[in-house]
Design a protein around this motif. Structure first.
Motif, PDB file in Angstrom:
ATOM      1  N   SER A 193       2.390 -11.268 -34.183  1.00  0.00           N
ATOM      2  CA  SER A 193       2.837 -12.589 -34.591  1.00  0.00           C
ATOM      3  C   SER A 193       2.510 -12.795 -36.070  1.00  0.00           C
ATOM      4  N   PRO A 194       3.430 -13.363 -36.854  1.00  0.00           N
ATOM      5  CA  PRO A 194       3.202 -13.507 -38.294  1.00  0.00           C
ATOM      6  C   PRO A 194       2.319 -14.695 -38.656  1.00  0.00           C
ATOM      7  N   VAL A 195       1.114 -14.755 -38.090  1.00  0.00           N
ATOM      8  CA  VAL A 195       0.164 -15.810 -38.390  1.00  0.00           C
ATOM      9  C   VAL A 195      -1.215 -15.180 -38.541  1.00  0.00           C
ATOM     10  N   GLY A 196      -2.008 -15.636 -39.506  1.00  0.00           N
ATOM     11  CA  GLY A 196      -3.377 -15.159 -39.698  1.00  0.00           C
ATOM     12  C   GLY A 196      -3.438 -13.661 -39.941  1.00  0.00           C
ATOM     13  N   ILE A 197      -4.308 -12.987 -39.191  1.00  0.00           N
ATOM     14  CA  ILE A 197      -4.478 -11.533 -39.343  1.00  0.00           C
ATOM     15  C   ILE A 197      -3.199 -10.808 -38.941  1.00  0.00           C
ATOM     16  N   GLY A 198      -2.446 -11.384 -38.013  1.00  0.00           N
ATOM     17  CA  GLY A 198      -1.164 -10.797 -37.616  1.00  0.00           C
ATOM     18  C   GLY A 198      -0.195 -10.743 -38.777  1.00  0.00           C
ATOM     19  N   LEU A 199      -0.235 -11.769 -39.649  1.00  0.00           N
ATOM     20  CA  LEU A 199       0.627 -11.784 -40.824  1.00  0.00           C
ATOM     21  C   LEU A 199       0.252 -10.654 -41.776  1.00  0.00           C
ATOM     22  N   LEU A 200      -1.048 -10.399 -41.931  1.00  0.00           N
ATOM     23  CA  LEU A 200      -1.487  -9.306 -42.806  1.00  0.00           C
ATOM     24  C   LEU A 200      -1.034  -7.955 -42.272  1.00  0.00           C
ATOM     25  N   PHE A 201      -1.194  -7.730 -40.977  1.00  0.00           N
ATOM     26  CA  PHE A 201      -0.731  -6.477 -40.381  1.00  0.00           C
ATOM     27  C   PHE A 201       0.793  -6.364 -40.474  1.00  0.00           C
ATOM     28  N   PHE A 202       1.456  -7.483 -40.265  1.00  0.00           N
ATOM     29  CA  PHE A 202       2.905  -7.511 -40.346  1.00  0.00           C
ATOM     30  C   PHE A 202       3.368  -7.155 -41.763  1.00  0.00           C
ATOM     31  N   ALA A 203       2.764  -7.781 -42.771  1.00  0.00           N
ATOM     32  CA  ALA A 203       3.134  -7.507 -44.172  1.00  0.00           C
ATOM     33  C   ALA A 203       2.814  -6.065 -44.547  1.00  0.00           C
ATOM     34  N   LEU A 204       1.708  -5.538 -44.047  1.00  0.00           N
ATOM     35  CA  LEU A 204       1.357  -4.145 -44.311  1.00  0.00           C
ATOM     36  C   LEU A 204       2.406  -3.212 -43.721  1.00  0.00           C
TER      37      LEU A 204
END
Length: 181
Positions: free
Chosen positions: A98-109
């Motif tokens: 999910s593109p929120v919080g730490i999920g957003l960082l993993f997603f962007a990576l």
């Protein structure tokens, strides 16, 4: 300088098309505009950091293996282009992250990993670092925002063509580097 700038803009656009297609798919999840802003901004930052790291490694490799460095860079772009084209044909379900919080960082990576490879190739060729990372970040951020906004309005068929176009551009640059005319 103008030729290099145009080439870098086209490569930044190609990499941004991957972010566009992902943003397009994410636009189907009823996201608020504030969430869309953070998603695009974060992806833009990662498209600055990852190619910068790639360029640092690429310059090191260029110094160590100057005779074959250009072939390595061209081959990396070819492989990356083929990979982007191939993944555009895959049918994916909902994203696992999910593109929120730490999920957003993993997603962007995950979205910016291919920019590391391109940065590696550009580092081997000695491209201008600041111009390169600015263009990569700028194009990916704006194309992500565009994808998120269009995703609200259109169906998923656009994402396939966007990623296919990006992969084709990278493939063509790889061919140009491997077989200069």
């Amino acid at each position: 300088m103008i030729g290099e700038l145009m080439t870098l803009c086209m490569m930044a656009f190609a990499l941004g098309m991957d972010a566009f297609s992902v943003g397009l798919g994410m636009g189907f999840f009823r996201l608020r505009l504030k969430q869309m802003f953070y998603i695009g901004f974060t992806i833009g930052v990662f498209h600055i950091v990852m190619p910068l790291l790639g360029m640092i490694v690429g310059r090191f490799l260029s110094e160590q293996f100057s005779g074959i460095a250009s072939y390595i860079g061209g081959a990396l772009l070819l492989i990356l282009g083929v990979q982007m084209i191939a993944t555009s044909f895959k049918q994916e379900s909902d994203p696992l992250i999910s593109p929120v919080g730490i999920g957003l960082l993993f997603f962007a990576l995950s979205v910016s990993l291919d920019s590391f490879s391109v940065g590696l190739s550009l580092g081997i060729y000695g491209a201008r670092t600041l111009v390169t990372i600015f263009l990569f970040g700028f194009f990916s951020m704006w194309l992500t925002w565009l994808g998120l906004l269009l995703g609200r309005r259109f169906q998923k068929w656009l994402g396939i063509y966007g990623e296919m176009l990006g992969g084709t551009i990278l493939f063509m640059f790889g061919m140009k580097l491997l077989f200069p005319i």
